[in-house]
Design a protein around this motif. Structure first.
Motif, mmCIF file in Angstrom:
data_model
loop_
_atom_site.group_PDB
_atom_site.id
_atom_site.type_symbol
_atom_site.label_atom_id
_atom_site.label_comp_id
_atom_site.label_asym_id
_atom_site.label_seq_id
_atom_site.Cartn_x
_atom_site.Cartn_y
_atom_site.Cartn_z
ATOM 1 N N ARG A 31 30.400 41.751 43.149
ATOM 2 C CA ARG A 31 31.377 41.520 44.220
ATOM 3 C C ARG A 31 30.707 40.701 45.315
ATOM 4 O O ARG A 31 29.560 40.952 45.679
ATOM 5 N N SER A 32 31.434 39.744 45.846
ATOM 6 C CA SER A 32 30.841 38.877 46.864
ATOM 7 C C SER A 32 30.648 39.592 48.197
ATOM 8 O O SER A 32 29.808 39.184 48.990
ATOM 9 N N VAL A 33 31.360 40.675 48.440
ATOM 10 C CA VAL A 33 31.249 41.352 49.733
ATOM 11 C C VAL A 33 30.056 42.287 49.827
ATOM 12 O O VAL A 33 29.448 42.407 50.890
ATOM 13 N N ASP A 34 29.699 42.948 48.716
ATOM 14 C CA ASP A 34 28.627 43.935 48.816
ATOM 15 C C ASP A 34 27.621 43.916 47.660
ATOM 16 O O ASP A 34 26.680 44.695 47.643
ATOM 17 N N GLY A 35 27.814 43.034 46.688
ATOM 18 C CA GLY A 35 26.868 42.932 45.585
ATOM 19 C C GLY A 35 26.996 44.000 44.520
ATOM 20 O O GLY A 35 26.176 44.077 43.611
ATOM 21 N N SER A 36 28.042 44.815 44.589
ATOM 22 C CA SER A 36 28.231 45.863 43.576
ATOM 23 C C SER A 36 28.961 45.299 42.356
ATOM 24 O O SER A 36 29.486 44.190 42.383
ATOM 25 N N ARG A 37 29.005 46.079 41.295
ATOM 26 C CA ARG A 37 29.682 45.653 40.068
ATOM 27 C C ARG A 37 31.189 45.601 40.313
ATOM 28 O O ARG A 37 31.757 46.472 40.960
ATOM 29 N N PRO A 38 31.854 44.577 39.797
ATOM 30 C CA PRO A 38 33.307 44.465 39.956
ATOM 31 C C PRO A 38 34.037 45.638 39.295
ATOM 32 O O PRO A 38 33.570 46.184 38.292
ATOM 33 N N ASP A 39 35.167 46.010 39.872
ATOM 34 C CA ASP A 39 35.983 47.066 39.259
ATOM 35 C C ASP A 39 36.880 46.441 38.188
ATOM 36 O O ASP A 39 36.802 45.244 37.904
ATOM 37 N N TRP A 40 37.740 47.265 37.576
ATOM 38 C CA TRP A 40 38.591 46.791 36.478
ATOM 39 C C TRP A 40 39.545 45.687 36.920
ATOM 40 O O TRP A 40 39.764 44.724 36.197
ATOM 41 N N TYR A 41 40.121 45.820 38.100
ATOM 42 C CA TYR A 41 41.044 44.798 38.597
ATOM 43 C C TYR A 41 40.321 43.468 38.776
ATOM 44 O O TYR A 41 40.794 42.423 38.346
ATOM 45 N N GLU A 42 39.175 43.499 39.439
ATOM 46 C CA GLU A 42 38.425 42.269 39.696
ATOM 47 C C GLU A 42 37.940 41.634 38.391
ATOM 48 O O GLU A 42 38.019 40.416 38.222
ATOM 49 N N ALA A 43 37.472 42.453 37.469
ATOM 50 C CA ALA A 43 37.023 41.940 36.167
ATOM 51 C C ALA A 43 38.196 41.321 35.408
ATOM 52 O O ALA A 43 38.064 40.252 34.799
ATOM 53 N N GLY A 44 39.346 41.976 35.446
ATOM 54 C CA GLY A 44 40.534 41.450 34.772
ATOM 55 C C GLY A 44 41.021 40.155 35.395
ATOM 56 O O GLY A 44 41.375 39.206 34.687
ATOM 57 N N MET A 45 41.024 40.086 36.702
ATOM 58 C CA MET A 45 41.446 38.871 37.407
ATOM 59 C C MET A 45 40.497 37.718 37.093
ATOM 60 O O MET A 45 40.923 36.594 36.823
ATOM 61 N N ARG A 46 39.205 38.007 37.079
ATOM 62 C CA ARG A 46 38.197 36.991 36.792
ATOM 63 C C ARG A 46 38.370 36.429 35.378
ATOM 64 O O ARG A 46 38.187 35.246 35.140
ATOM 65 N N ALA A 47 38.755 37.279 34.443
ATOM 66 C CA ALA A 47 38.973 36.828 33.062
ATOM 67 C C ALA A 47 40.327 36.137 32.901
ATOM 68 O O ALA A 47 40.447 35.169 32.158
ATOM 69 N N LEU A 48 41.329 36.631 33.593
ATOM 70 C CA LEU A 48 42.696 36.142 33.411
ATOM 71 C C LEU A 48 42.907 34.710 33.910
ATOM 72 O O LEU A 48 43.636 33.943 33.282
ATOM 73 N N VAL A 49 42.270 34.344 34.986
ATOM 74 C CA VAL A 49 42.504 33.009 35.564
ATOM 75 C C VAL A 49 42.171 31.891 34.570
ATOM 76 O O VAL A 49 43.042 31.083 34.234
ATOM 77 N N PRO A 50 40.946 31.800 34.036
ATOM 78 C CA PRO A 50 40.679 30.690 33.105
ATOM 79 C C PRO A 50 41.426 30.836 31.781
ATOM 80 O O PRO A 50 41.859 29.843 31.200
ATOM 81 N N LEU A 51 41.591 32.068 31.305
ATOM 82 C CA LEU A 51 42.260 32.273 30.016
ATOM 83 C C LEU A 51 43.739 31.917 30.074
ATOM 84 O O LEU A 51 44.278 31.310 29.152
ATOM 85 N N SER A 52 44.401 32.296 31.148
ATOM 86 C CA SER A 52 45.835 32.002 31.245
ATOM 87 C C SER A 52 46.075 30.499 31.365
ATOM 88 O O SER A 52 46.999 29.962 30.764
ATOM 89 N N LEU A 53 45.222 29.812 32.111
ATOM 90 C CA LEU A 53 45.383 28.367 32.243
ATOM 91 C C LEU A 53 45.021 27.637 30.953
ATOM 92 O O LEU A 53 45.631 26.631 30.609
ATOM 93 N N SER A 54 44.039 28.149 30.219
ATOM 94 C CA SER A 54 43.630 27.484 28.980
ATOM 95 C C SER A 54 44.689 27.598 27.893
ATOM 96 O O SER A 54 44.695 26.818 26.946
ATOM 97 N N ALA A 55 45.598 28.549 28.013
ATOM 98 C CA ALA A 55 46.633 28.749 26.999
ATOM 99 C C ALA A 55 47.822 27.798 27.156
ATOM 100 O O ALA A 55 48.705 27.771 26.310
ATOM 101 N N ILE A 56 47.850 27.003 28.212
ATOM 102 C CA ILE A 56 48.954 26.067 28.425
ATOM 103 C C ILE A 56 48.812 24.892 27.445
ATOM 104 O O ILE A 56 47.777 24.233 27.422
ATOM 105 N N PRO A 57 49.830 24.660 26.636
ATOM 106 C CA PRO A 57 49.741 23.581 25.630
ATOM 107 C C PRO A 57 49.435 22.217 26.251
ATOM 108 O O PRO A 57 49.891 21.902 27.338
ATOM 109 N N ARG A 58 48.659 21.429 25.544
ATOM 110 C CA ARG A 58 48.292 20.053 25.846
ATOM 111 C C ARG A 58 47.315 19.883 27.007
ATOM 112 O O ARG A 58 46.507 18.977 26.993
ATOM 113 N N VAL A 59 47.404 20.694 28.048
ATOM 114 C CA VAL A 59 46.524 20.514 29.202
ATOM 115 C C VAL A 59 45.592 21.709 29.422
ATOM 116 O O VAL A 59 44.806 21.711 30.355
#
Length: 161
Positions: free
Chosen positions: A97-125
């Motif tokens: 975590r950028s605020v305190d250096g602790s390990r990310p929780d489930w929400y933060e880990a999921g958000m971190r994974a979801l952003v690139p994966l969801s965008l990569s699934a868009i056809p053609r781009v």
């Protein structure tokens, strides 16, 4: 408290942490991509697909969905439980975590994974958008890609043994 005149507030890194170099991040990403793609490729072959077959749009969509789902589970579970993936382990980095250096929780880990994966699934781009998410780290003072900014995380050297 507030910058005055020509002063510019510098981004803060939690005490005792050192940002991971971009090349280490890229190396870990490559390993993780192989780890995600390999079981999907094995499953596709086990289901009877051969390399000489013509790929239909339906097959490509199903393959994309499978890669996205496996990647989301892999990245989220590994980061939430261990703060790192196999690729990050191999290159000596971890996610905090950028605020305190602790390990990310489930929400933060999921958000971190979801952003690139969801965008990569868009056809053609998708590939271009995926690359854009990660490439932002080149210009960010904290080496954060769009996925790190969304989750509030940093990738640092692993100082924990």
């Amino acid at each position: 408290m507030f910058p005055t005149g020509g002063e510019v507030a510098q981004p803060a890194i939690p005490a005792g942490l050192i940002l991971a170099p971009i090349l280490r991040r890229i190396g870990g990403l490559v390993i993780d991509q192989i780890i995600v793609a390999l079981p999907v490729a094995v499953a596709v072959v086990a289901l009877g697909f051969t390399p000489s077959q013509h790929l239909t749009n339906r097959a490509l969509v199903l393959f994309s969905i499978a890669i996205t789902c496996v990647g989301l589970v892999y990245e989220t579970v590994m980061i939430a439980l261990l703060g790192r993936t196999v690729g990050k382990l191999a290159f000596g980095t971890r996610v905090v975590r950028s605020v305190d250096g602790s390990r990310p929780d489930w929400y933060e880990a999921g958000m971190r994974a979801l952003v690139p994966l969801s965008l990569s699934a868009i056809p053609r781009v998708g590939v271009l958008l995926w690359a854009f998410v990660y490439s932002l780290a080149f210009w960010n003072p904290l080496r954060q890609g769009l996925h790190d900014k969304a989750a509030g995380t940093l990738v640092v050297y692993n100082t924990n043994t």
